[in-house]
Design a protein around this motif. Structure first.
Motif, mmCIF file in Angstrom:
data_model
loop_
_atom_site.group_PDB
_atom_site.id
_atom_site.type_symbol
_atom_site.label_atom_id
_atom_site.label_comp_id
_atom_site.label_asym_id
_atom_site.label_seq_id
_atom_site.Cartn_x
_atom_site.Cartn_y
_atom_site.Cartn_z
ATOM 1 N N GLU A 130 49.708 76.875 137.017
ATOM 2 C CA GLU A 130 50.693 77.482 136.116
ATOM 3 C C GLU A 130 50.511 76.993 134.684
ATOM 4 N N ALA A 131 50.172 75.710 134.518
ATOM 5 C CA ALA A 131 49.946 75.180 133.171
ATOM 6 C C ALA A 131 48.726 75.825 132.533
ATOM 7 N N ILE A 132 47.656 76.006 133.308
ATOM 8 C CA ILE A 132 46.455 76.652 132.773
ATOM 9 C C ILE A 132 46.747 78.101 132.417
ATOM 10 N N GLN A 133 47.523 78.780 133.238
ATOM 11 C CA GLN A 133 47.886 80.160 132.919
ATOM 12 C C GLN A 133 48.697 80.223 131.626
ATOM 13 N N ALA A 134 49.571 79.248 131.413
ATOM 14 C CA ALA A 134 50.337 79.210 130.161
ATOM 15 C C ALA A 134 49.410 79.020 128.962
ATOM 16 N N MET A 135 48.354 78.218 129.125
ATOM 17 C CA MET A 135 47.368 78.031 128.048
ATOM 18 C C MET A 135 46.666 79.343 127.738
ATOM 19 N N ILE A 136 46.306 80.090 128.784
ATOM 20 C CA ILE A 136 45.647 81.383 128.593
ATOM 21 C C ILE A 136 46.597 82.367 127.916
ATOM 22 N N ASP A 137 47.860 82.372 128.324
ATOM 23 C CA ASP A 137 48.842 83.268 127.696
ATOM 24 C C ASP A 137 48.987 82.963 126.206
ATOM 25 N N ARG A 138 49.000 81.667 125.858
ATOM 26 C CA ARG A 138 49.089 81.307 124.432
ATOM 27 C C ARG A 138 47.836 81.764 123.686
ATOM 28 N N ALA A 139 46.687 81.635 124.331
ATOM 29 C CA ALA A 139 45.439 82.066 123.693
ATOM 30 C C ALA A 139 45.455 83.570 123.444
ATOM 31 N N VAL A 140 46.007 84.334 124.384
ATOM 32 C CA VAL A 140 46.144 85.781 124.188
ATOM 33 C C VAL A 140 47.066 86.066 123.008
ATOM 34 N N ALA A 141 48.191 85.332 122.947
ATOM 35 C CA ALA A 141 49.146 85.539 121.854
ATOM 36 C C ALA A 141 48.535 85.192 120.497
ATOM 37 N N ARG A 142 47.627 84.202 120.475
ATOM 38 C CA ARG A 142 46.973 83.814 119.212
ATOM 39 C C ARG A 142 45.818 84.739 118.872
ATOM 40 N N GLY A 143 45.423 85.602 119.790
ATOM 41 C CA GLY A 143 44.308 86.501 119.547
ATOM 42 C C GLY A 143 42.951 85.900 119.856
ATOM 43 N N GLU A 144 42.919 84.783 120.573
ATOM 44 C CA GLU A 144 41.632 84.151 120.911
ATOM 45 C C GLU A 144 40.872 84.946 121.961
ATOM 46 N N ILE A 145 41.590 85.493 122.913
ATOM 47 C CA ILE A 145 40.969 86.318 123.953
ATOM 48 C C ILE A 145 41.859 87.540 124.180
ATOM 49 N N PRO A 146 41.289 88.646 124.624
ATOM 50 C CA PRO A 146 42.109 89.835 124.899
ATOM 51 C C PRO A 146 42.953 89.646 126.153
ATOM 52 N N ALA A 147 44.054 90.322 126.217
ATOM 53 C CA ALA A 147 44.975 90.178 127.343
ATOM 54 C C ALA A 147 44.341 90.599 128.663
ATOM 55 N N ASP A 148 43.396 91.534 128.594
ATOM 56 C CA ASP A 148 42.785 92.038 129.826
ATOM 57 C C ASP A 148 41.399 91.450 130.071
ATOM 58 N N HIS A 149 41.135 90.266 129.516
ATOM 59 C CA HIS A 149 39.808 89.665 129.694
ATOM 60 C C HIS A 149 39.556 89.431 131.186
ATOM 61 N N PRO A 150 38.466 89.960 131.738
ATOM 62 C CA PRO A 150 38.257 89.875 133.189
ATOM 63 C C PRO A 150 38.010 88.462 133.708
ATOM 64 N N ALA A 151 37.572 87.531 132.851
ATOM 65 C CA ALA A 151 37.280 86.178 133.316
ATOM 66 C C ALA A 151 38.509 85.276 133.349
ATOM 67 N N ALA A 152 39.585 85.689 132.674
ATOM 68 C CA ALA A 152 40.732 84.792 132.498
ATOM 69 C C ALA A 152 41.400 84.429 133.815
ATOM 70 N N GLU A 153 41.466 85.369 134.746
ATOM 71 C CA GLU A 153 42.206 85.103 135.979
ATOM 72 C C GLU A 153 41.538 84.055 136.867
ATOM 73 N N PHE A 154 40.267 83.739 136.615
ATOM 74 C CA PHE A 154 39.540 82.819 137.478
ATOM 75 C C PHE A 154 39.514 81.381 136.965
#
Length: 205
Positions: A130-154
């Motif tokens: 859950e903490a790692i997912q929160a980091m990814i969500d923040r990265a999406v909000a900052r524009g670092e990665i797209p929300a639908d990036h296929p690698a993010a879920e892994f």
């Protein structure tokens, strides 16, 4: 109707000692060899006290897992996804030996005991994911990665799994250097992140 047993009062400090004794024995000998009598002997406590407090071995183990978990990764926020994931690698490496030993000790027993399996997930696996997912969500909000990036879920599964798998495959702990090299060679390129210069150990980025 028989009245419920009253729990004797144990100080939080003493309770933590009992939890640590139970978890140390788990790491050393595994779940099947763990006994209430062994915990009592290790902690210099009367076994009747343990039975009054927790009644069964699964209840004691569940309480010990819940009672010894710290804040973990929830407070990590370096301002970049690369920095956050490096912090995850350092934290995972620091606790790899103890947590991996617990996971292995409880793995088979947890598959036979739904209560243990749920607690194992709640205390050792889900908080990190859950903490790692929160980091990814923040990265999406900052524009670092797209929300639908296929690698993010892994990402969470890869990092959490790697800390446990290396011991099984190679007989070696997943130390900080190993995990950061994995991030920089596999995860960062997959996410389209620039690794940048590697920070010194203990640095937040």
């Amino acid at each position: 109707m028989t009245p419920p047993q009253r729990r004797s009062k144990i100080t939080p400090e003493r309770e933590l000692e009992l939890y640590e004794a139970a978890l140390d024995l788990l790491r050393e000998a595994g779940y099947d060899a763990l006994t209430m009598e062994g915990v009592a002997a290790r902690s210099r406590c009367g076994k009747s006290t343990l039975y009054r407090q927790w009644r069964t071995k699964p209840q004691l183990v569940a309480a010990a897992l819940r009672g010894t978990r710290g804040a973990g990764l929830a407070d990590v926020d370096t301002g970049s996804l690369a920095g956050d994931l490096r912090a995850v690698a350092r934290s995972a490496a620091a606790g790899a030996g103890r947590d991996t030993a617990l996971t292995h000790a409880l793995g088979h027993a947890a598959l036979q005991n739904p209560e243990l399996l749920q607690v194992l997930r709640e205390t050792l696996l889900q908080p990190g994911a859950e903490a790692i997912q929160a980091m990814i969500d923040r990265a999406v909000a900052r524009g670092e990665i797209p929300a639908d990036h296929p690698a993010a879920e892994f990402v969470a599964t890869q990092l959490i799994g790697l800390t446990r798998a290396r011991m099984l495959v190679e007989g070696r702990q997943a130390d900080e250097d190993y995990l950061i090299r994995f991030l920089e060679s596999s995860v960062f390129p997959a996410l389209g992140l620039c690794a940048g210069p590697r920070a010194a150990s203990g640095s937040p980025s």
